[in-house]
Scaffold this motif. Sequence first.
Motif, PDB file in Angstrom:
ATOM      1  N   LEU A  41     -14.735  -5.704  10.812  1.00 18.76           N
ATOM      2  CA  LEU A  41     -13.613  -6.238  10.061  1.00 18.76           C
ATOM      3  C   LEU A  41     -14.015  -6.439   8.616  1.00 18.76           C
ATOM      4  CD1 LEU A  41     -12.095  -8.763  12.601  1.00 18.76           C
ATOM      5  CD2 LEU A  41     -11.404  -6.435  12.111  1.00 18.76           C
ATOM      6  N   SER A  42     -13.224  -7.215   7.914  1.00 17.19           N
ATOM      7  CA  SER A  42     -13.348  -7.245   6.459  1.00 17.19           C
ATOM      8  C   SER A  42     -14.679  -7.766   5.966  1.00 17.19           C
ATOM      9  CB  SER A  42     -12.236  -8.140   5.897  1.00 17.19           C
ATOM     10  OG  SER A  42     -12.430  -8.332   4.538  1.00 17.19           O
ATOM     11  N   GLY A  43     -15.229  -7.014   4.981  1.00 19.25           N
ATOM     12  CA  GLY A  43     -16.374  -7.489   4.229  1.00 19.25           C
ATOM     13  C   GLY A  43     -15.946  -7.727   2.810  1.00 19.25           C
ATOM     14  N   CYS A  44     -14.648  -7.954   2.598  1.00 24.95           N
ATOM     15  CA  CYS A  44     -14.072  -7.987   1.261  1.00 24.95           C
ATOM     16  C   CYS A  44     -13.339  -9.285   1.003  1.00 24.95           C
ATOM     17  CB  CYS A  44     -13.115  -6.808   1.098  1.00 24.95           C
ATOM     18  SG  CYS A  44     -12.489  -6.551  -0.560  1.00 24.95           S
ATOM     19  N   ALA A  45     -13.675 -10.359   1.737  1.00 22.77           N
ATOM     20  CA  ALA A  45     -13.002 -11.623   1.506  1.00 22.77           C
ATOM     21  C   ALA A  45     -13.291 -12.118   0.111  1.00 22.77           C
ATOM     22  CB  ALA A  45     -13.472 -12.657   2.538  1.00 22.77           C
ATOM     23  N   SER A  46     -12.335 -12.803  -0.467  1.00 25.08           N
ATOM     24  CA  SER A  46     -12.516 -13.293  -1.831  1.00 25.08           C
ATOM     25  C   SER A  46     -11.921 -14.673  -1.960  1.00 25.08           C
ATOM     26  CB  SER A  46     -11.858 -12.340  -2.836  1.00 25.08           C
ATOM     27  OG  SER A  46     -10.517 -12.695  -3.036  1.00 25.08           O
ATOM     28  N   THR A  47     -12.127 -15.267  -3.107  1.00 23.34           N
ATOM     29  CA  THR A  47     -11.591 -16.596  -3.345  1.00 23.34           C
ATOM     30  C   THR A  47     -10.079 -16.580  -3.385  1.00 23.34           C
ATOM     31  OG1 THR A  47     -11.820 -16.195  -5.718  1.00 23.34           O
ATOM     32  CG2 THR A  47     -13.610 -17.357  -4.614  1.00 23.34           C
ATOM     33  N   THR A 103      -8.124   3.294   1.560  1.00 23.58           N
ATOM     34  CA  THR A 103      -9.564   3.476   1.763  1.00 23.58           C
ATOM     35  C   THR A 103     -10.147   2.283   2.510  1.00 23.58           C
ATOM     36  OG1 THR A 103      -9.776   4.834  -0.224  1.00 23.58           O
ATOM     37  CG2 THR A 103     -11.775   3.797   0.596  1.00 23.58           C
ATOM     38  N   SER A 104      -9.685   1.089   2.196  1.00 19.42           N
ATOM     39  CA  SER A 104     -10.188  -0.107   2.856  1.00 19.42           C
ATOM     40  C   SER A 104      -9.870  -0.109   4.347  1.00 19.42           C
ATOM     41  CB  SER A 104      -9.604  -1.358   2.182  1.00 19.42           C
ATOM     42  OG  SER A 104     -10.009  -1.435   0.826  1.00 19.42           O
ATOM     43  N   VAL A 105      -8.680   0.340   4.707  1.00 22.59           N
ATOM     44  CA  VAL A 105      -8.321   0.422   6.123  1.00 22.59           C
ATOM     45  C   VAL A 105      -9.126   1.532   6.798  1.00 22.59           C
ATOM     46  CG1 VAL A 105      -6.465   1.003   7.742  1.00 22.59           C
ATOM     47  CG2 VAL A 105      -6.025  -0.553   5.826  1.00 22.59           C
ATOM     48  N   GLU A 106      -9.253   2.668   6.158  1.00 27.98           N
ATOM     49  CA  GLU A 106     -10.013   3.784   6.736  1.00 27.98           C
ATOM     50  C   GLU A 106     -11.465   3.394   6.977  1.00 27.98           C
ATOM     51  OE1 GLU A 106     -10.853   7.689   8.128  1.00 27.98           O
ATOM     52  OE2 GLU A 106      -8.972   6.600   7.853  1.00 27.98           O
ATOM     53  N   ASN A 107     -12.034   2.584   6.069  1.00 28.40           N
ATOM     54  CA  ASN A 107     -13.442   2.196   6.176  1.00 28.40           C
ATOM     55  C   ASN A 107     -13.658   0.924   6.985  1.00 28.40           C
ATOM     56  OD1 ASN A 107     -14.112   4.402   4.620  1.00 28.40           O
ATOM     57  ND2 ASN A 107     -14.261   3.256   2.706  1.00 28.40           N
ATOM     58  N   GLY A 108     -12.593   0.312   7.494  1.00 29.05           N
ATOM     59  CA  GLY A 108     -12.739  -0.883   8.315  1.00 29.05           C
ATOM     60  C   GLY A 108     -12.873  -2.175   7.534  1.00 29.05           C
ATOM     61  N   ILE A 112      -5.220  -3.820   8.513  1.00 30.54           N
ATOM     62  CA  ILE A 112      -3.906  -3.310   8.143  1.00 30.54           C
ATOM     63  C   ILE A 112      -3.821  -3.322   6.624  1.00 30.54           C
ATOM     64  CG2 ILE A 112      -1.413  -3.553   8.494  1.00 30.54           C
ATOM     65  CD1 ILE A 112      -2.084  -5.511  10.789  1.00 30.54           C
ATOM     66  N   GLY A 113      -3.117  -2.357   6.054  1.00 27.88           N
ATOM     67  CA  GLY A 113      -2.944  -2.332   4.615  1.00 27.88           C
ATOM     68  C   GLY A 113      -1.520  -1.982   4.247  1.00 27.88           C
ATOM     69  N   PHE A 114      -1.068  -2.482   3.123  1.00 31.80           N
ATOM     70  CA  PHE A 114       0.257  -2.134   2.627  1.00 31.80           C
ATOM     71  C   PHE A 114       0.144  -0.801   1.899  1.00 31.80           C
ATOM     72  CE2 PHE A 114       4.229  -2.296   0.392  1.00 31.80           C
ATOM     73  CZ  PHE A 114       5.045  -3.122   1.158  1.00 31.80           C
ATOM     74  N   SER A 115       0.938   0.176   2.319  1.00 33.32           N
ATOM     75  CA  SER A 115       0.821   1.514   1.761  1.00 33.32           C
ATOM     76  C   SER A 115       2.178   2.192   1.781  1.00 33.32           C
ATOM     77  CB  SER A 115      -0.216   2.326   2.561  1.00 33.32           C
ATOM     78  OG  SER A 115      -0.428   3.596   1.987  1.00 33.32           O
ATOM     79  N   LYS A 116       2.199   3.513   1.618  1.00 33.03           N
ATOM     80  CA  LYS A 116       3.426   4.293   1.708  1.00 33.03           C
ATOM     81  C   LYS A 116       3.125   5.606   2.393  1.00 33.03           C
ATOM     82  CE  LYS A 116       4.887   6.242  -2.137  1.00 33.03           C
ATOM     83  NZ  LYS A 116       5.343   6.450  -3.521  1.00 33.03           N
ATOM     84  N   LEU A 117       4.150   6.206   2.987  1.00 32.91           N
ATOM     85  CA  LEU A 117       3.944   7.380   3.817  1.00 32.91           C
ATOM     86  C   LEU A 117       3.312   8.527   3.039  1.00 32.91           C
ATOM     87  CD1 LEU A 117       4.628   8.251   6.798  1.00 32.91           C
ATOM     88  CD2 LEU A 117       6.461   9.605   5.748  1.00 32.91           C
ATOM     89  N   SER A 118       3.768   8.764   1.805  1.00 31.83           N
ATOM     90  CA  SER A 118       3.218   9.883   1.036  1.00 31.83           C
ATOM     91  C   SER A 118       1.758   9.646   0.672  1.00 31.83           C
ATOM     92  CB  SER A 118       4.054  10.134  -0.220  1.00 31.83           C
ATOM     93  OG  SER A 118       4.124   8.984  -1.030  1.00 31.83           O
ATOM     94  N   ASN A 119       1.337   8.385   0.530  1.00 31.39           N
ATOM     95  CA  ASN A 119      -0.083   8.107   0.328  1.00 31.39           C
ATOM     96  C   ASN A 119      -0.889   8.514   1.555  1.00 31.39           C
ATOM     97  OD1 ASN A 119       0.515   7.010  -2.139  1.00 31.39           O
ATOM     98  ND2 ASN A 119      -0.307   4.988  -1.710  1.00 31.39           N
TER      99      ASN A 119
END
Length: 370
Positions: A41-47, A103-108, A112-119
């Motif tokens: 899971l996330s290694g990107c937690a922030s303040t 990229t964050s979702v693909e790399n774990g 879940i990430g907010f995105s769009k279909l064409s992305n």
Amino acid sequence: MRISCKTQVGTNQSRQQPSRKQTRRRSLLALVAASVLTLGLSGCASTNSHNFAASDANPISFMLDWTPNTNHVGIYVANSKGYYQDSGITVKILPTAQAGAETSVENGVADIGFSKLSNLADFNAKGAHLKLVFNLAQQPIARWCSLASRTDITSPKDFDGKTFVSFGSAEQTAVVKQMIKYAGGKGDFTTVTSGTNTFTTLTSGKGDFAGFYVSWEGVQSDLQGPKLNCFTQSDWGVPGNPDQTGFAVKDSWLKDPQHKENLTKFIQATKRGYDWALAHPDEAADILVSQTPTAHIDPQQARTSMKLITQEGYWTNQPKQTTVPGRLNMQDAQTYLNFQYEAGSYQDSKGKPVKQAPQAHNLWTDEFIR
């Protein structure tokens, strides 16, 4: 207008990325136990991240695509109203990373990430394995605009020979070219990279036109200036809906039955949040502002945005409707993907054009929408 994390334009908030510094402190024993539960899971937690429940049971991490705005209001309402807690899940919201939500979702880094279909079509063409599981926008919200003071620009044809404030997105380029040609122009223009605020780039004279979202930056323009003169791509020869935005996950993440169960609970609770927001737009805007103090959202902008979304039916395709369908219009989706494919926008990991258009049915599932 956002096409990927790297294609942001400014609003009244700075779009500089937040720190990715880890802030959680645990005892050694707790850290070992947590590593078993949260491996991958996330290694990107922030303040600036938010824990959306008191319990650590059934955790889900969600990454934004941009600074908090009304596109995300259902998440904040669901938290405020206790919908996640009632569903038995813990939601941590993560600020957007420099690499982007996809990229964050693909790399774990995020579940879940907010995105769009064409992305997703673009990322999957390069080897990613992402899927949209909830669609919010039911009609286009992107606009292509010049400053209203530019009286020499009265149609997309006048973008010919001008400077487009862009980040070099092939998708954006294809849209603008089509609009110009449909209006009778040649489709020739130069590009310049936007700074942290696209309004500033335009007013400085470094660019002539750019992409914006009508439900957020368009509202900012109306309230605070500078005034814009905008065009909608569907009126100028671009087929389908380019702005099918929602929640993306990685295919392999869904193979875990617990993840699927948690995702179902998350989507249902969040959909309930969006429905409540449509029925109570002013209160929902206030919740968004109060829950995101570091974003410094203008309360008037949030309220006006929610009013516009509700009245125009951007999330429902029906004005003043208070139930978000959450589903994808497959015909609109495939028509737009075909358009981008024919324009040569999609390339594989080696930079070569893909052999066929991305297929909407491979990029989308309605399995988790009830």
